[in-house]
Design a protein around this motif. Structure first.
Motif, PDB file in Angstrom:
ATOM      1  N   ASN A 140       0.833  -1.285   0.124  1.00  0.00           N
ATOM      2  CA  ASN A 140      -0.208   0.099  -0.001  1.00  0.00           C
ATOM      3  C   ASN A 140       0.873   1.163  -0.145  1.00  0.00           C
ATOM      4  N   MET A 141       2.092   1.338   0.572  1.00  0.00           N
ATOM      5  CA  MET A 141       2.860   2.523   0.563  1.00  0.00           C
ATOM      6  C   MET A 141       3.734   2.374  -0.733  1.00  0.00           C
ATOM      7  N   MET A 142       3.824   1.276  -1.426  1.00  0.00           N
ATOM      8  CA  MET A 142       4.491   1.315  -2.513  1.00  0.00           C
ATOM      9  C   MET A 142       3.856   1.620  -3.863  1.00  0.00           C
ATOM     10  N   VAL A 143       2.437   1.764  -3.595  1.00  0.00           N
ATOM     11  CA  VAL A 143       1.501   1.970  -4.722  1.00  0.00           C
ATOM     12  C   VAL A 143       1.580   3.490  -4.824  1.00  0.00           C
ATOM     13  N   LYS A 144       1.984   4.415  -3.798  1.00  0.00           N
ATOM     14  CA  LYS A 144       1.837   5.770  -3.814  1.00  0.00           C
ATOM     15  C   LYS A 144       3.155   6.147  -4.724  1.00  0.00           C
ATOM     16  N   VAL A 145       4.197   5.534  -4.773  1.00  0.00           N
ATOM     17  CA  VAL A 145       5.120   5.646  -5.739  1.00  0.00           C
ATOM     18  C   VAL A 145       4.994   5.202  -7.056  1.00  0.00           C
ATOM     19  N   THR A 146       4.655   3.798  -7.043  1.00  0.00           N
ATOM     20  CA  THR A 146       4.662   3.204  -8.507  1.00  0.00           C
ATOM     21  C   THR A 146       3.506   3.264  -9.180  1.00  0.00           C
ATOM     22  N   GLY A 147       2.454   3.544  -8.595  1.00  0.00           N
ATOM     23  CA  GLY A 147       0.948   3.526  -9.070  1.00  0.00           C
ATOM     24  C   GLY A 147       0.252   2.325  -9.168  1.00  0.00           C
ATOM     25  N   GLY A 148       0.819   1.399  -8.752  1.00  0.00           N
ATOM     26  CA  GLY A 148       0.013  -0.049  -8.438  1.00  0.00           C
ATOM     27  C   GLY A 148       0.392  -0.945  -9.684  1.00  0.00           C
ATOM     28  N   LEU A 149      -0.180  -2.080  -9.483  1.00  0.00           N
ATOM     29  CA  LEU A 149       0.197  -3.420 -10.305  1.00  0.00           C
ATOM     30  C   LEU A 149      -0.699  -3.442 -11.631  1.00  0.00           C
ATOM     31  N   LEU A 150      -0.449  -3.556 -12.668  1.00  0.00           N
ATOM     32  CA  LEU A 150      -1.363  -3.501 -13.723  1.00  0.00           C
ATOM     33  C   LEU A 150      -1.590  -4.933 -14.124  1.00  0.00           C
ATOM     34  N   VAL A 151      -2.963  -5.178 -14.200  1.00  0.00           N
ATOM     35  CA  VAL A 151      -3.385  -6.484 -14.530  1.00  0.00           C
ATOM     36  C   VAL A 151      -4.319  -6.656 -15.601  1.00  0.00           C
ATOM     37  N   GLY A 152      -4.121  -7.687 -16.203  1.00  0.00           N
ATOM     38  CA  GLY A 152      -4.892  -7.577 -17.699  1.00  0.00           C
ATOM     39  C   GLY A 152      -5.898  -8.645 -17.844  1.00  0.00           C
ATOM     40  N   PHE A 153      -6.922  -8.534 -18.062  1.00  0.00           N
ATOM     41  CA  PHE A 153      -7.969  -9.646 -18.290  1.00  0.00           C
ATOM     42  C   PHE A 153      -8.523  -9.868 -19.818  1.00  0.00           C
ATOM     43  N   THR A 154      -8.676 -11.187 -20.016  1.00  0.00           N
ATOM     44  CA  THR A 154      -9.099 -11.190 -21.510  1.00  0.00           C
ATOM     45  C   THR A 154     -10.479 -12.205 -21.336  1.00  0.00           C
ATOM     46  N   SER A 155     -11.444 -11.990 -22.437  1.00  0.00           N
ATOM     47  CA  SER A 155     -12.498 -12.792 -22.570  1.00  0.00           C
ATOM     48  C   SER A 155     -12.321 -14.009 -23.235  1.00  0.00           C
ATOM     49  N   ASN A 156     -11.297 -14.565 -23.504  1.00  0.00           N
ATOM     50  CA  ASN A 156     -11.511 -15.984 -24.214  1.00  0.00           C
ATOM     51  C   ASN A 156     -10.963 -17.100 -23.433  1.00  0.00           C
TER      52      ASN A 156
END
Length: 134
Positions: free
Chosen positions: A118-134
């Motif tokens: 939660n502290m690291m998110v302030k610096v990095t912006g968070g983890l990008l997670v991708g989802f697809t519908s197949n």
């Protein structure tokens, strides 16, 4: 003339567009992380106690501990015996102590990792997670 097979081939060759969604994980709930790490630690503690019991019973029934005790007594001139220290109640007490310590450490570690994330998110912006519908 087109046949049914040609129509099916045309349908299967056309690609359906898969929807993609990209989300950013920007917050991990502290208490949810603690609860999840606690449940993981409980499961690991149960596995630890059961596996120590099974390993000890296998070593006991194959008489491997008896042979090891003979070797230790030969080296110590008969003054030290493994059978005094390696009996079922003492081994299970040791396994329970290790399981309880692991339970505490894993629970605290889950809480610390959630706080650090939660502290690291302030610096990095968070983890990008991708989802697809197949």
């Amino acid at each position: 003339m087109s046949t049914v097979a040609d129509k099916l081939a045309k349908k299967s060759s056309s690609k359906t567009s898969a929807k993609q969604v990209r989300l950013r994980l920007v917050y991990v709930d502290f208490w949810s992380a603690v609860k999840l790490s606690f449940l993981t630690a409980v499961a690991l503690a149960i596995v630890t106690v059961v596996s120590v019991f099974l390993i000890f019973t296998v070593l006991q029934t194959t008489n491997l501990l008896g042979k090891l005790d003979e070797i230790v007594m030969a080296f110590s001139s008969g003054t030290f015996s493994l059978n005094e220290f390696l009996n079922l109640p003492q081994v299970m007490a040791f396994a329970a102590i290790v399981a309880i310590l692991n339970l505490i450490v894993i629970t605290v570690l889950g809480a610390v990792i959630a706080g650090i994330y939660n502290m690291m998110v302030k610096v990095t912006g968070g983890l990008l997670v991708g989802f697809t519908s197949n």
